[in-house]
Write a protein that holds these residues in place. Structure first.
Motif, PDB file in Angstrom:
ATOM      1  N   ALA A  97       0.818  -1.214   0.000  1.00  0.00           N
ATOM      2  CA  ALA A  97       0.000   0.000   0.000  1.00  0.00           C
ATOM      3  C   ALA A  97       0.852   1.265   0.000  1.00  0.00           C
ATOM      4  O   ALA A  97       0.509   2.266  -0.622  1.00  0.00           O
ATOM      5  N   THR A  98       2.001   1.200   0.713  1.00  0.00           N
ATOM      6  CA  THR A  98       2.916   2.342   0.785  1.00  0.00           C
ATOM      7  C   THR A  98       4.341   1.820   0.765  1.00  0.00           C
ATOM      8  O   THR A  98       4.631   0.755   1.317  1.00  0.00           O
ATOM      9  N   GLU A 115      -0.797   1.622  -5.864  1.00  0.00           N
ATOM     10  CA  GLU A 115      -2.195   1.354  -6.179  1.00  0.00           C
ATOM     11  C   GLU A 115      -2.654  -0.067  -5.844  1.00  0.00           C
ATOM     12  O   GLU A 115      -3.795  -0.261  -5.430  1.00  0.00           O
ATOM     13  N   LEU A 116      -1.800  -1.057  -6.014  1.00  0.00           N
ATOM     14  CA  LEU A 116      -2.260  -2.435  -5.826  1.00  0.00           C
ATOM     15  C   LEU A 116      -2.637  -2.713  -4.373  1.00  0.00           C
ATOM     16  O   LEU A 116      -3.694  -3.266  -4.085  1.00  0.00           O
ATOM     17  N   GLY A 117      -1.750  -2.384  -3.457  1.00  0.00           N
ATOM     18  CA  GLY A 117      -2.042  -2.505  -2.037  1.00  0.00           C
ATOM     19  C   GLY A 117      -2.369  -3.909  -1.568  1.00  0.00           C
ATOM     20  O   GLY A 117      -3.158  -4.080  -0.628  1.00  0.00           O
ATOM     21  N   PHE A 118      -1.762  -4.936  -2.184  1.00  0.00           N
ATOM     22  CA  PHE A 118      -2.023  -6.304  -1.720  1.00  0.00           C
ATOM     23  C   PHE A 118      -1.530  -6.501  -0.291  1.00  0.00           C
ATOM     24  O   PHE A 118      -2.199  -7.127   0.526  1.00  0.00           O
ATOM     25  N   TYR A 119      -0.331  -5.966   0.010  1.00  0.00           N
ATOM     26  CA  TYR A 119       0.068  -5.857   1.413  1.00  0.00           C
ATOM     27  C   TYR A 119      -0.481  -4.525   1.901  1.00  0.00           C
ATOM     28  O   TYR A 119      -0.082  -3.470   1.399  1.00  0.00           O
ATOM     29  N   PRO A 120      -1.404  -4.518   2.867  1.00  0.00           N
ATOM     30  CA  PRO A 120      -2.118  -3.285   3.202  1.00  0.00           C
ATOM     31  C   PRO A 120      -1.318  -2.285   4.023  1.00  0.00           C
ATOM     32  O   PRO A 120      -1.850  -1.234   4.385  1.00  0.00           O
ATOM     33  N   GLY A 121      -0.059  -2.602   4.295  1.00  0.00           N
ATOM     34  CA  GLY A 121       0.756  -1.704   5.101  1.00  0.00           C
ATOM     35  C   GLY A 121       1.935  -1.135   4.340  1.00  0.00           C
ATOM     36  O   GLY A 121       1.909  -0.978   3.117  1.00  0.00           O
ATOM     37  N   LEU A 122       3.001  -0.873   5.089  1.00  0.00           N
ATOM     38  CA  LEU A 122       4.202  -0.220   4.562  1.00  0.00           C
ATOM     39  C   LEU A 122       5.292  -1.252   4.283  1.00  0.00           C
ATOM     40  O   LEU A 122       5.565  -2.126   5.108  1.00  0.00           O
ATOM     41  N   CYS A 123       5.924  -1.139   3.130  1.00  0.00           N
ATOM     42  CA  CYS A 123       7.145  -1.891   2.824  1.00  0.00           C
ATOM     43  C   CYS A 123       8.292  -0.896   2.838  1.00  0.00           C
ATOM     44  O   CYS A 123       8.304   0.058   2.059  1.00  0.00           O
ATOM     45  N   ARG A 124       9.247  -1.127   3.753  1.00  0.00           N
ATOM     46  CA  ARG A 124      10.340  -0.169   3.951  1.00  0.00           C
ATOM     47  C   ARG A 124      11.661  -0.811   3.535  1.00  0.00           C
ATOM     48  O   ARG A 124      11.926  -1.970   3.823  1.00  0.00           O
TER      49      ARG A 124
END
Length: 669
Positions: A97-98, A115-124
């Motif tokens: 998601a972000t 836009e896809l947001g399959f993982y609904p959180g943050l990938c850092r």
């Protein structure tokens, strides 16, 4: 049954290559792995037949440039409706998601929503420092801890390792996955990261449930085959440092477990994976090409094509170069050609098909029919095939003496594609008479309609046939021949005594389906016709593939026979091929005499799946229409509008794709 690998703007060539090869070894026994570009995702009906979309490693920003907007909306809808998404490194960032990438690092920082947001959180990311674009200088071997409880059901009784090493180059981690009900962590980084201060072992691999579908997001690079020479070079082609060599040496120790992990992960998201024995993944290996043997019912079937080919070949080496392949023409028993062997080695290094050994038997003192010893064709009994061909012809009018399709037959245990070898080699095809059949037990590059390929293995009956159709037979348009061969396949089986109720059906324009007792409709075959125009005739190459005996990738005809009539014997490939050829030739000759009419269409409609079906024309603002039938002039699918009174449409088979399960007619581009 396609797995689509994105190979366009942003995708790393190395990641694409390794992704393709790894998927082929673990999933290629059932699924066809196909490269696609952004144009396909933007404008073609790629969802039809796709089981998983793969976004490989590379750069996330160009992915956004290529696919933001409608393409991403379609990807999202595809997954929500039961599809699968595999994101590797950049593909994992892209599906979150972000993303927060290299925060505070000049010219590198990216902090944006996706836009896809399959993982609904943050990938850092990056999880570990040192990343440089288009370089392996920041690469390393990282240890990841596996969630043994989660993965254990997918290891087929084998022990799940506590941790394994994976190739890493710039990936992120998934922040606080425990906050999201639809997310399951499969692996965590073993080493802590300076970037992550709130989680001791941040998530490296997650499985996200998205509607009815799945997204498998992997921040590392387990797709990389450590034994490949590609990993011994930097992106610019220069040799890597001793430090990186030592990393690769360390990764080698995890090679077995890398494949087991990927196999288990794919099994978890519902894919059909290769078996595992003694904790070793039984990889799907591509077999080597074998000789192509010419057989014939009569001596003339051997003499004519061989005479023509030898005239085209080099008079000393008997090597003939064609548009797509190179052939070495030799008599059975000839000594191996050293020149041919060296030429094949050179072509293999250039990633080209090897030289094809075209082998024929001397007709001097040969008894008819003429065919090689069974030991040379262990998976197809040529003697039995010719017996069945003669037997089935004898049941036709006049004893079938006027029938000739299948008199000449080319057979290979393993070939690239029976369709391509004829269709893509002009000189070769010109030497082949009408009605000649090319057959293979295994095809390693089988062709289907559009972008599809035919996943070809032992147990499938797969062949191509040359038909020369004169353009002056104006009352018999060539477009109908695809319908004729499709019906011939079904009728050749259903007309047999005891097999009348076997539920083989036709899907417009040229697929073979069956009705299963537990799973509804399943595809068991398909047809493809390529045509060229030479000297007042259409030269047609009719490709046919039916799953006769293999339980994969869908269901086999023999399995259906067992379900519906257990007392009926299983059908052999030799018998079925002979039956199809005789039935097709009878239909074809009647077509050339009478043209298209009720003599054919009445039986065709009895066998097809679409009478009075209601479908949606996506090419006409999603207009609802009812299927009426096939026009007898140009072979179009005729439909009637349910919204506009008396409005009729004619749809050409080559321009439209029919997603039967969704009731959609989609224009092909």
């Amino acid at each position: 049954m396609n797995i689509l690998v994105y190979n366009d703007l942003g995708a790393s060539p190395n990641s694409v290559k390794h992704t393709y090869n790894t998927l082929k070894t673990i999933l290629g026994h059932v699924y066809d792995i196909i490269h696609i570009d952004r144009k396909v995702l933007q404008s073609e009906p790629w969802e039809v037949g796709c089981v998983m979309l793969v976004m490989p490693g590379g750069r996330d920003m160009p992915y956004c440039e290529a696919l933001n907007g409608e393409p991403n909306a379609r990807i999202r809808a595809f997954v929500e409706q039961g599809g699968r998404y595999l994101g590797l490194c950049a593909g994992a960032y892209y599906a979150s998601a972000t993303i927060e990438f290299e925060k505070g690092r000049a010219l590198m920082e990216i902090i944006q929503p996706r836009e896809l947001g399959f993982y609904p959180g943050l990938c850092r990311g990056t999880t570990y420092p040192g990343f440089v674009y288009n370089s392996e200088s920041g690469a390393k071997s990282v240890a990841v801890n596996l969630d043994r409880d989660v993965l254990s059901p997918y290891y087929d009784g084998g022990d799940v390792p506590q941790n394994i090493n994976m190739y890493y180059n710039g990936g992120g981690y998934f922040v606080h996955p425990e906050k999201h009900d639809n997310v399951t962590v499969l692996c965590r980084y073993k080493e802590s990261s300076n970037l992550c201060t709130t989680e001791q072992q941040p998530a490296a691999v997650v499985h996200c449930k998205v509607g009815q579908g799945h997204a498998l997001l992997i921040a590392t690079h387990p797709e990389y085959d450590i034994s490949s020479e590609d990993l011994l070079l930097l992106a610019d082609g220069s040799a890597i440092s001793q430090t990186v060599r030592s990393i690769l040496s360390e990764l080698t120790l995890s090679e077995v477990e890398r494949k087991r992990f990927l196999r288990a992960s794919f099994a978890r998201i519902g894919l059909n994976v290769v078996p595992v024995e003694n904790n070793i993944v039984q990889e799907n290996k591509v077999p080597n090409i074998t000789p192509l043997y010419l057989s014939g019912l009569t001596k003339e079937c051997i003499y004519k094509p061989i005479s023509c080919l030898l005239r085209k070949a080099d008079p000393i080496t008997h090597i003939m170069e064609d548009n797509h392949d190179i052939f070495h023409i030799s008599a059975l028993g000839d000594a191996p050609s050293e020149q041919t062997r060296l030429l094949s080695l050179c072509r293999t290094k250039e990633d080209k098909p090897p030289v094809i050994e075209f082998v024929y038997q001397s007709i001097i003192d040969a008894a008819e029919p003429i065919y090689p010893l069974r030991s040379l064709t262990p998976h197809f009994d040529l003697e039995e095939y010719f017996k069945q061909l003669v037997k089935k012809r004898s049941l036709e009018w006049g004893g079938g003496a006027w029938l000739s399709f299948g008199n000449g037959l080319l057979y290979a245990d393993v070939i690239g594609s029976t369709q391509s070898i004829i269709d893509k080699n002009f000189k070769f095809s010109q030497a082949l008479p009408t009605g000649l059949v090319c057959l293979a037990t295994n095809q390693i590059a089988g062709r289907g309609r559009g972008r599809n390929s035919w996943v070809s293995q032992a147990g499938a009956l797969q062949f191509s046939m040359v038909i020369r159709h004169n353009v002056n037979i104006r009352h018999a348009p060539v477009i109908f021949i695809q319908y004729i061969i499709a019906l011939a396949v079904v009728e050749s089986i259903r007309e047999r005594s005891g097999y009348e109720d076997i539920p083989l059906r036709l899907k417009w324009p040229n697929d073979i389906y069956t009705e299963t007792k537990s799973d509804g409709l399943k595809k068991v075959g398909g047809l493809l016709i390529n045509s060229t125009f030479v000297d007042d005739e259409f030269v047609l190459v009719i490709g046919c593939g039916i799953n006769l005996s293999n339980a994969e990738p869908t269901v086999s005809i023999n399995d259906i026979i067992k379900d519906y009539n257990p007392s009926a014997p299983k059908l052999a490939a030799e018998d079925v091929l002979a039956g199809i050829l005789v039935k097709f030739e009878v239909f074809y000759n009647e077509f050339c005499e009478k043209g298209m009419g009720t003599w054919f269409l009445k039986k065709y409609y009895q066998r097809w799946l679409h009478s009075n079906a209601i479908v949606t024309l996506t090419t006409h603002n999603n207009e609802q229409v009812q299927i009426l039938g096939i026009t007898s002039d140009f072979g179009m699918l005729q439909v009637k509008s349910l919204e506009k009174r008396d409005k009729l449409y004619g749809l050409l088979p080559d321009g439209n794709s029919f997603d039967m399960m969704k009731g959609l007619l989609i224009q092909k581009k």
